[in-house]
Design a protein around this motif. Structure first.
Motif, short mmCIF file in Angstrom:
data_model
loop_
_atom_site.label_atom_id
_atom_site.label_comp_id
_atom_site.label_asym_id
_atom_site.label_seq_id
_atom_site.Cartn_x
_atom_site.Cartn_y
_atom_site.Cartn_z
N SER A 1 -40.16 -30.86 -6.89
CA SER A 1 -38.85 -31.04 -6.56
C SER A 1 -38.71 -32.08 -5.32
N HIS A 2 -37.44 -32.04 -5.01
CA HIS A 2 -37.11 -33.06 -3.67
C HIS A 2 -37.53 -34.39 -4.29
N PHE A 3 -37.29 -34.85 -5.42
CA PHE A 3 -37.24 -36.42 -5.68
C PHE A 3 -36.29 -37.09 -5.01
N PHE A 4 -36.49 -37.90 -4.22
CA PHE A 4 -35.56 -38.61 -3.49
C PHE A 4 -34.90 -37.77 -2.71
N GLY A 5 -35.43 -36.67 -2.24
CA GLY A 5 -34.78 -35.49 -1.50
C GLY A 5 -33.90 -34.72 -2.29
N GLN A 6 -33.82 -35.09 -3.42
CA GLN A 6 -32.75 -34.06 -4.26
C GLN A 6 -33.34 -33.16 -5.59
N SER A 7 -33.95 -34.27 -6.53
CA SER A 7 -34.11 -33.53 -7.89
C SER A 7 -32.87 -33.31 -8.63
N SER A 8 -32.09 -34.30 -8.88
CA SER A 8 -30.57 -33.80 -9.19
C SER A 8 -30.18 -33.64 -10.68
N PHE A 9 -31.58 -33.77 -11.71
CA PHE A 9 -31.22 -33.18 -12.89
C PHE A 9 -31.36 -31.81 -13.28
N SER A 10 -30.76 -31.24 -12.60
CA SER A 10 -30.55 -29.66 -12.44
C SER A 10 -29.04 -29.18 -12.01
N THR A 11 -28.74 -27.98 -12.52
CA THR A 11 -27.39 -27.50 -12.30
C THR A 11 -27.18 -27.37 -10.56
N TYR A 12 -28.32 -27.02 -10.03
CA TYR A 12 -28.27 -26.72 -8.44
C TYR A 12 -29.48 -27.34 -8.01
N ALA A 13 -29.18 -28.02 -6.72
CA ALA A 13 -30.60 -28.41 -6.09
C ALA A 13 -30.37 -28.05 -4.51
N ASN A 14 -31.63 -27.88 -4.00
CA ASN A 14 -31.77 -27.84 -2.46
C ASN A 14 -32.06 -29.13 -1.80
N VAL A 15 -31.30 -29.92 -1.25
CA VAL A 15 -31.30 -31.17 -0.54
C VAL A 15 -31.42 -31.33 0.66
N VAL A 16 -32.30 -32.41 1.11
CA VAL A 16 -32.50 -32.39 2.45
C VAL A 16 -31.18 -33.31 3.08
N GLU A 17 -30.73 -32.83 4.19
CA GLU A 17 -29.52 -33.42 4.67
C GLU A 17 -29.45 -34.67 4.92
N GLU A 18 -30.80 -35.40 4.93
CA GLU A 18 -30.73 -37.02 4.87
C GLU A 18 -30.14 -37.57 3.87
N SER A 19 -30.04 -36.83 2.65
CA SER A 19 -29.85 -37.52 1.30
C SER A 19 -28.46 -37.32 1.06
N VAL A 20 -27.70 -36.77 2.01
CA VAL A 20 -26.29 -36.22 1.72
C VAL A 20 -25.21 -37.11 2.25
N ILE A 21 -24.26 -37.48 1.63
CA ILE A 21 -23.06 -38.12 1.83
C ILE A 21 -21.88 -37.75 1.64
N LYS A 22 -20.82 -37.26 2.66
CA LYS A 22 -19.58 -36.79 2.35
C LYS A 22 -18.72 -37.66 1.80
N VAL A 23 -18.01 -37.19 0.89
CA VAL A 23 -16.77 -38.16 0.22
C VAL A 23 -15.53 -37.30 0.23
N ASP A 24 -14.37 -38.13 0.19
CA ASP A 24 -12.85 -37.29 -0.20
C ASP A 24 -13.12 -36.59 -1.65
N ASP A 25 -12.19 -35.77 -1.32
CA ASP A 25 -12.21 -34.58 -2.61
C ASP A 25 -11.73 -35.30 -3.74
N ASP A 26 -10.90 -36.16 -3.64
CA ASP A 26 -10.33 -37.00 -4.69
C ASP A 26 -11.12 -38.03 -5.29
N VAL A 27 -12.25 -38.30 -4.84
CA VAL A 27 -13.26 -39.21 -5.26
C VAL A 27 -13.81 -38.68 -6.71
N PRO A 28 -13.79 -39.57 -7.76
CA PRO A 28 -14.42 -38.90 -9.11
C PRO A 28 -15.96 -38.87 -8.99
#
Length: 368
Positions: free
Chosen positions: A134-161
Motif C-alpha cells: 500500500s501507500h504507493f506515493f503515500g496513497q495507492s489510489s487505484f482503490s475505492t478508498y485509501a488511507n493516505v499520508v497527510e503529506e500527499s494531500v492537497i485541499k481544493v475548492d469543492d467546485d473543482v472537477p
C-alpha cells in the motif's frame, strides 16, 4: 475501523491488474481516509507494475488520486471530513531537503513513494492473510478508498472537477513544474519538449504561461503533435520523419534551443538534443529510465557553449503550493488539461494502460 474496498491489484510484472476486494486497515494518526472519485493512470504505474522500480508485488498502485475526505487521524491538521482533495507524491517531511522546502528531493523518497510499507513496516491493505503493498506515493489510489499520508494531500475548492484535476498529482505537475519552478525560462526564449504525453503536455502549456516565444513539441504520433499545437506548441517535429538536431537548429535559425525538456529518457534523443542547444542552453531530463542507463555527450566543441544538463523530480514542486496554482491557471483558461483526459471505469483500467502505451490517449483517468 477497517473496511472492505475494491482495488486494482498488480500481481505479476507485465500482466494485467486484477480487480479484487481487499481489507483496508484502521486509520493511523497521520493519515487521511479518502473516498476516491478519480485517479490518473501514469507511466510510472506501468514501470512499477513491470518492476523497473522495486515496489513489492502484489501491490495497489495509483498515485494521481482525487477524492473526498471521509476521516482524519488525530494529528492531521490540514484537512477535515468533507474536504475535496487532490493527492500527490509523499515525502518524509523531516529530512534536510524537506526542511529546506525541496520535498521533491526528499532523502527518503524511495521509502516514502515506492516502499509499499509504512515506516513501521505495516501495510494498509490485505486479502485474507496475504499482505498487499500500500501507500504507493503515500496513497495507492487505484482503490475505492485509501488511507493516505497527510503529506500527499492537497485541499481544493469543492467546485473543482476532480475527474479532470486528478492528473495534476504527478505527470502534469512534473511537466509544468519543470518549466515554472526549475528552468524558469526568460521571455521570448525557445523551449523544446521531447515527448508529448502528460508530462510533456504540462510542459508545453507551462512554456506558454512562462512567455516562451517558440515552443517546439517532439513526438512520433501525429495525433499527439496536433494536440500539442492546441495546447500552445508553435512548432512540431516528428522524429520518424526528421532528424531532431537538424530540425531544432532550423527552427531556431541556427542558434539552437535555450531549453530542452526530455520526458522519454531515450539516450539517443538526449544526445541529439544536447547537440542542438544554444549557448548557455539547458537540457533537463524528467523521463524515468531503467537504473544503469547511460548517455554519452560530446565535450570537445561543446565546452565553449557553457551548457547544462540537469535532472528534475516531480517538477521541483511543493505540491501543496504549486498544484493550487495550476488549478487557478485552469480556471483562467490558460492550462487546458481537460483536452488530455479520457475516463475509464475501474474494471477497464487495463484498457487505459494500453491506450496510454499506444499513444491513443494522453491521460487515462479512472473514474470511481
Amino acid at each position: 475501523m477497517s473496511i472492505t474496498v475494491t482495488a486494482a491489484v498488480a500481481r505479476e510484472p507485465h500482466a494485467d491488474l486484477v480487480i479484487e476486494e481487499l481489507q483496508l486497515d484502521d486509520l493511523r494518526h497521520n493519515e487521511v481516509r479518502v473516498r476516491m472519485v478519480a485517479s490518473g493512470v501514469c507511466h510510472t504505474d506501468a514501470i512499477v507494475r513491470d518492476q523497473v522500480y522495486p515496489t513489492p508485488l502484489p501491490a495497489v498502485l495509483g498515485h494521481e488520486g482525487a477524492g473526498i475526505v471521509e476521516a482524519v487521524g488525530d494529528s492531521v491538521r490540514t484537512v477535515e471530513p468533507g474536504d475535496h482533495v487532490l493527492l500527490a507524491a509523499a515525502y518524509c517531511g523531516h529530512c534536510a531537503r524537506c526542511r529546506a522546502g525541496q520535498m521533491a528531493y526528499c532523502e527518503n523518497l524511495f521509502a516514502a513513494d515506492f516502499g509499499g510499507r509504512r515506516p513501521d513496516g505495516s501495510t494498509a491493505l490485505s486479502k485474507d492473510e496475504e499482505v498487499i503493498s500500500s501507500h504507493f506515493f503515500g496513497q495507492s489510489s487505484f482503490s475505492t478508498y485509501a488511507n493516505v499520508v497527510e503529506e500527499s494531500v492537497i485541499k481544493v475548492d469543492d467546485d473543482v472537477p476532480l475527474e479532470i484535476m486528478a492528473p495534476l498529482g504527478c505527470g502534469i505537475q512534473t511537466g509544468a513544474g519543470s518549466i515554472l519552478n526549475q528552468l524558469k525560462p526568460g521571455l521570448n526564449s525557445s523551449l523544446v519538449v521531447i515527448g508529448t504525453g502528460a508530462v510533456g503536455s504540462g510542459a508545453i502549456m507551462a512554456g506558454r504561461v512562462a512567455g516562451c516565444s517558440r515552443v517546439i513539441a517532439v513526438d512520433i504520433h501525429p495525433s499527439r503533435l496536433d494536440l500539442a499545437r492546441e495546447l500552445g506548441a508553435t512548432d512540431t517535429i516528428n522524429t520518424r520523419e526528421s532528424d531532431l538536431t537538424e530540425e531544432i537548429m532550423r527552427l531556431t535559425g541556427g542558434v539552437g534551443a535555450d531549453y530542452v525538456l526530455d520526458t522519454t529518457a531515450r539516450p539517443e534523443l538526449l544526445r541529439q538534443a544536447a547537440d542542438a542547444l544554444a549557448l548557455r542552453g539547458t537540457l533537463a531530463l524528467v523521463g524515468a529510465a531503467k537504473p544503469g542507463t547511460e548517455v554519452s555527450f560530446e565535450i570537445g566543441l561543446s565546452l565553449v557553449k557553457g551548457w547544462t544538463f540537469t535532472t528534475i523530480v516531480q517538477g521541483s514542486s511543493v505540491p501543496q503550493v504549486f498544484i493550487p496554482k495550476l488549478v487557478e491557471l485552469w480556471k483562467e483558461g490558460r492550462f487546458p488539461i481537460d483536452k488530455l483526459v479520457r475516463s475509464y471505469a475501474l474494471e477497464d483500467i487495463n484498457q487505459g494502460f494500453a491506450d496510454s502505451a499506444s499513444g491513443e490517449v494522453v491521460k487515462p483517468v479512472v473514474a470511481f
